[in-house]
Design a protein around this motif. Structure first.
Motif, short mmCIF file in Angstrom:
data_model
loop_
_atom_site.label_atom_id
_atom_site.label_comp_id
_atom_site.label_asym_id
_atom_site.label_seq_id
_atom_site.Cartn_x
_atom_site.Cartn_y
_atom_site.Cartn_z
N LEU A 83 -32.11 10.16 55.95
CA LEU A 83 -30.82 10.74 55.16
C LEU A 83 -30.52 12.10 56.28
O LEU A 83 -29.19 12.16 56.59
CB LEU A 83 -31.13 11.39 53.83
N PHE A 94 -22.16 8.87 50.84
CA PHE A 94 -22.81 9.73 51.15
C PHE A 94 -23.41 9.51 52.66
O PHE A 94 -23.49 10.54 53.23
CB PHE A 94 -24.11 9.84 50.33
N ALA A 95 -23.58 8.43 53.09
CA ALA A 95 -24.03 7.97 54.47
C ALA A 95 -22.80 8.07 55.41
O ALA A 95 -23.08 8.39 56.41
CB ALA A 95 -24.56 6.89 54.18
N ALA A 124 -26.26 -0.29 45.67
CA ALA A 124 -26.49 0.28 46.96
C ALA A 124 -25.29 0.98 47.77
O ALA A 124 -25.25 1.88 48.18
CB ALA A 124 -27.11 -0.66 48.26
N ASP A 136 -24.11 4.60 47.68
CA ASP A 136 -24.42 5.75 48.28
C ASP A 136 -23.53 5.77 49.69
O ASP A 136 -23.65 6.61 50.44
CB ASP A 136 -25.77 5.44 48.95
N PHE A 152 -22.99 11.72 43.93
CA PHE A 152 -23.57 12.72 43.09
C PHE A 152 -23.32 12.43 41.71
O PHE A 152 -24.24 12.68 40.97
CB PHE A 152 -23.15 14.02 43.67
N GLU A 154 -36.26 2.08 48.85
CA GLU A 154 -36.39 2.32 47.31
C GLU A 154 -36.96 0.97 46.49
O GLU A 154 -37.45 1.19 45.55
CB GLU A 154 -35.11 2.51 46.88
N TRP A 155 -36.75 -0.15 47.11
CA TRP A 155 -37.04 -1.37 46.32
C TRP A 155 -38.58 -1.13 46.45
O TRP A 155 -39.40 -1.68 45.69
CB TRP A 155 -36.50 -2.50 46.93
N ALA A 164 -28.79 10.57 59.35
CA ALA A 164 -27.68 10.14 58.95
C ALA A 164 -26.45 11.29 58.99
O ALA A 164 -25.25 11.13 59.62
CB ALA A 164 -27.43 9.24 57.87
N GLY A 203 -33.09 7.86 44.48
CA GLY A 203 -32.08 7.83 43.73
C GLY A 203 -31.45 9.32 43.37
O GLY A 203 -30.41 9.59 42.52
N LYS A 219 -27.17 -5.44 42.80
CA LYS A 219 -28.11 -4.68 43.58
C LYS A 219 -27.28 -4.14 44.70
O LYS A 219 -27.37 -2.99 45.18
CB LYS A 219 -29.08 -5.24 43.92
N HIS A 227 -30.21 12.99 45.53
CA HIS A 227 -29.89 13.54 46.78
C HIS A 227 -30.37 15.05 47.12
O HIS A 227 -30.28 15.53 46.12
CB HIS A 227 -28.19 13.39 46.97
N PHE A 273 -32.71 18.23 53.37
CA PHE A 273 -33.04 16.85 53.19
C PHE A 273 -34.34 16.32 53.29
O PHE A 273 -34.80 15.83 51.95
CB PHE A 273 -32.33 15.85 54.19
N LEU A 329 -28.43 2.93 55.00
CA LEU A 329 -28.31 2.50 53.58
C LEU A 329 -29.17 1.38 53.33
O LEU A 329 -30.00 1.40 52.54
CB LEU A 329 -26.98 2.17 53.27
N GLN A 388 -27.57 8.08 36.54
CA GLN A 388 -28.34 6.79 36.43
C GLN A 388 -29.66 6.91 35.98
O GLN A 388 -29.98 6.15 35.17
CB GLN A 388 -28.08 6.01 37.79
N PRO A 389 -30.72 7.51 36.37
CA PRO A 389 -32.04 7.55 36.12
C PRO A 389 -32.21 7.96 34.57
O PRO A 389 -33.12 7.44 34.02
CB PRO A 389 -32.78 8.74 37.15
N ARG A 432 -25.62 9.21 40.82
CA ARG A 432 -26.92 9.34 40.89
C ARG A 432 -27.72 10.20 40.05
O ARG A 432 -28.94 10.06 40.21
CB ARG A 432 -27.52 9.49 42.35
N LYS A 453 -32.59 2.63 53.63
CA LYS A 453 -32.86 3.46 52.26
C LYS A 453 -33.18 2.58 51.19
O LYS A 453 -34.01 2.81 50.49
CB LYS A 453 -31.84 4.24 52.24
N THR A 454 -32.21 1.62 50.89
CA THR A 454 -32.60 0.82 49.80
C THR A 454 -33.65 -0.02 50.09
O THR A 454 -34.47 -0.45 48.64
CB THR A 454 -31.41 -0.28 49.70
#
Lengths: 303, 258
Positions: free
Chosen positions: A226, B84-85, B78, B81, B135, A290-291, A229, A301, B74, A303, A177, A283, B141-142, B138, A286-287
Motif C-alpha cells: 500500500l 485507493f490504489a 476487490a 479498493d 473508506f 487477503e484471501w 502504491a 479490509g 469477489k 486502511h 501505512f 490490488l 463491511q467487517p 471498508r 493485496k487481494t
C-alpha cells in the motif's frame, strides 16, 4: 413403546412434507427477492459508472491512436526521466518507511509507556492532513527563505524543488501505512513468544528475525504494498515541493498533469496507464494476500 | 521516534511557527477574505455532500457484498479498493474525460438535462465520492460480516418485520462504523487535491477548492496567505481526527454495554 417411536416419525414426516412449501417463503433473515435484485443492480451500476468507467477510460484514451503511438510517448525523454525519478523516490521512501513502521509498531505494542496513545494518533496524522498542506510544511521548513533551507541552498544541497524534498514529502504522506497494518496484529500477538525466545537464550536480534519477523511478514508485505502504491502515485504534496521542473523534478503523476495541460492526451493517458497497471497489480497482490493469509492480516479490509 | 519527529512533526512545527510569526490578526484577515472563505466553504461543503452520498452508497455496497451472492462478487469486492490504489492525478484526468460535456457520460447528461457535470461543483462531488468510497465501504463491511444471524432470527421470531429488524436491530449495530467511515471519507475529501483540480474548472469563488488556493498563493510567493489557509485546513483536520477518536471511544463503550 409404540407411541414413543411413533411421534418422532410424524415429526420428521411433517418437516419432510413442509419442506417444498417452506422454500417458497423467503427466510426471515433475508430481504424480499425484488429488493435484493434492485439494490444489487443499483449498486453495481453506480460502481461501474464511478469506478470502472474511469479505469476503462485510461486505457481507451491511451490507445486511441494505436499501441505504437502510446509506446512512442513513453519513449519521450521527459517521460523516461519521470519514470526513473518515481522509481528512485519509491526505492528510497518505501524501505525507510517500512523500517520506521516496524520500529514504531514494535515500540507501540511490545512495551507500555506514557504517551503511547498520543503517538498512535500522531502516526495517523498524515492521513488527515491534506497533501497540499503537507507539501507546504516542507516548503516552509526547507524552503530557500527559511533558516535551514537558506543554509542548505547556500551549501549546494537544496531540498525544495529538488529530489530530497520529493522524498520527504512522499515519506510524510506514506508514513502511516506500514505501522497501521502492524499495530493491530502485533497487539493481538502479544509478547509471550518473544519472552519465550529470550528465556531460551536467544539474543535480541535473533529473537526479532526468528520470532517476530516471521509472525508479521505478511502484514508487513501488505503495508509495504500500500505504501509503495501511494508513494508512486502521490501528487498533491509532490506538486507543491517539486517545482514541476520537466526532466528534473517532475514525477510520473506530475508529468501526467503537464502532458494533460498541454493537450498531449495520448502521452498523459499512457503515463496514467502505466500507473494504473501498477495500481491493478497492487490490488491483485493485496487481494491475493487477503484471501490466502486472512488470519495473519488482522487488519485486512482496513486502511 | 526521531524519524517520526523529523518527517512528520518538524514540518508541521514549521507551519505552526510560521503562523505564530504572522500573528492571529493577519491570519484571520486572510482566512476572512472573500476568495479564501469561498474556497474553504466549497471544500467543506463538497466534502460533506460526497461523504453523505458515500455513507448511503457505501452501506448499500457493503451490504450487497456481504449478504447477497452474484457472479463476480469477489472481483467487485476487490474493485472497491481501486480509488485507493489509483493515483489521484490518474483518477482526475479519467473522470474529467468521462464527465466533460463531450465525454461518454457528460454528453448525454448535457443533452438530456442541460446540466454540465465537469467544470462545475457537481464535478467536484463526483471526484470526492470517488476518492472517499473505499473508506465508507471498508469500515462498515467487517462489522456487517460479524453480525450474528441469531440476532436477526430472534428479532424475526419476536414478530418484527424485516424492515423493523433492519431499522431497529441492524442499523444501531452499524452506526459507529458508519460514522467512522463518514468521518474518514470527509477528512480525505476536504484535503483532496489531485483528483479534483482537473474536473473542477478552478474558477475563483465558484469551483476553486482550498488546497488549490494554497498552491496558487505559493506560486505567487504569498507565503502568509498559504500559511493562513493551511492553518484553517489543519484545524478542520484536527477537529475531524478528534471526532473519529471520540466515535471510536463511544462505540467501544457502546459495545461493551450492549
Amino acid at each position: 413403546m409404540a407411541d414413543a417411536t411413533f411421534s418422532p416419525m410424524t415429526d420428521s414426516a411433517l418437516t419432510l412434507a413442509s419442506r417444498p412449501r417452506a422454500t417458497r417463503f423467503r427466510k426471515a433473515t433475508e430481504e424480499p427477492r425484488w429488493f435484493r435484485w434492485t439494490l444489487t443492480a443499483v449498486v453495481l451500476v453506480l460502481l461501474a459508472v464511478l469506478v470502472l468507467a474511469p479505469l476503462a477510460t485510461v486505457f481507451v484514451e491511451a490507445l486511441v491512436k494505436g499501441i505504437p503511438a502510446a509506446l512512442e510517448s513513453l519513449g519521450d525523454e521527459d517521460a523516461l526521466a519521470a519514470i526513473r525519478l518515481t522509481l528512485t523516490i519509491a526505492a528510497v521512501a518505501v524501505p525507510l518507511n517500512a523500517l520506521f513502521g516496524v520500529a514504531a509498531a514494535w515500540a507501540l505494542t511490545k512495551y507500555s509507556w506514557r504517551g503511547k496513545a498520543f503517538l498512535l494518533t500522531l502516526i495517523d496524522l498524515p492521513f488527515s492532513v491534506s497533501p497540499v498542506v503537507a507539501g507546504l510544511c516542507i516548503v516552509l521548513l526547507f524552503g530557500a527563505n527559511s533558516a535551514i533551507g537558506g543554509w542548505l541552498v547556500a551549501t549546494g544541497h537544496p531540498i525544495v524543488f529538488a529530489v530530497p524534498g520529493i522524498v520527504l514529502a512522499t515519506m510524510f504522506i506514506t508514513f502511516p501505512f506500514v505501522a497501521r497494518e502492524l499495530v493491530p496484529l502485533m497487539t493481538e500477538q502479544g509478547t509471550s513468544e518473544e519472552e519465550a525466545a529470550l528465556t531460551l537464550g536467544a539474543s535480541g536480534a535473533r529473537m526479532f528475525f526468528t520470532v517476530t519477523l516471521p509472525n508479521i511478514k505478511w502484514a508487513l508485505l501488505y503495508g509495504v504494498l500500500l505504501c509503495n502504491a501511494r508513494a508512486m502515485g502521490e501528487f498533491g504534496a509532490v506538486a507543491v515541493v517539486s517545482g514541476k521542473i520537466r526532466g528534473e523534478t517532475a514525477t510520473m503523476p506530475i508529468m501526467i498533469e503537464i502532458f494533460y495541460n498541454q493537450y498531449a492526451s495520448v502521452a498523459a493517458f499512457t503515463m496514467a496507464g502505466v500507473l494504473t497497471l501498477l495500481a491493478l497489480v497492487t490490488l491483485g497482490l493485496k487481494t491475493a494476500l487477503e484471501w490466502r493469509y486472512a488470519d495473519q492480516l488482522s487488519a485486512s479490509g482496513r486502511h | 521516534m526521531t524519524l517520526l519527529s523529523l518527517v512528520v512533526l518538524l514540518p508541521i512545527g514549521a507551519l505552526l511557527l510560521r503562523a505564530a510569526e504572522i500573528g492571529p490578526a493577519e491570519l484571520w484577515a486572510t482566512i476572512g477574505s472573500k476568495r479564501v472563505l469561498a474556497a474553504l466553504l466549497l471544500s467543506f461543503r463538497a466534502a460533506l455532500i460526497a461523504a453523505l452520498f458515500n455513507l448511503v452508497f457505501g452501506l448499500a455496497l457493503a451490504w450487497v457484498l456481504v449478504r447477497y451472492d452474484f457472479p463476480g462478487r469477489k472481483l467487485v469486492d476487490a474493485a472497491v479498493d481501486l480509488p485507493f490504489a489509483l493515483p489521484t492525478a490518474v483518477a482526475g484526468i479519467a473522470l474529467t474525460t468521462i464527465y466533460a460535456p463531450n465525454g461518454v457520460f457528460g454528453a448525454p447528461v448535457m443533452d438530456w438535462f442541460g446540466v454540465r457535470l465537469a467544470y462545475t461543483e457537481i464535478g467536484i462531488w463526483i471526484a470526492l465520492v470517488f476518492v472517499g468510497l473505499p473508506f465508507a465501504v471498508r469500515t462498515v463491511q467487517p462489522v456487517i460480516q460479524e453480525i450474528e444471524k441469531e440476532v436477526e432470527e430472534a428479532s424475526a421470531t419476536l414478530g418484527a418485520s424485516r424492515v423493523t429488524t433492519l431499522r431497529r436491530v441492524i442499523l444501531p449495530m452499524l452506526l459507529p462504523a458508519l460514522l467512522t467511515g463518514f468521518a474518514l471519507a470527509l477528512a480525505r475529501a476536504v484535503g483532496e487535491y489531485g483528483s479534483v483540480i482537473f474536473i473542477a474548472g478552478n474558477l475563483p469563488f465558484q469551483t476553486e477548492i482550498a488546497p488549490l488556493l494554497i498552491v496558487i498563493k505559493l506560486e505567487e510567493f504569498d507565503y502568509e496567505g498559504a500559511v493562513a489557509i493551511a492553518i484553517a485546513m489543519l484545524a478542520i483536520s484536527f477537529a475531524m481526527l478528534l471526532l473519529i477518536n471520540l466515535i471510536q471511544v463511544w462505540s467501544r463503550r457502546y459495545s461493551s454495554e450492549g
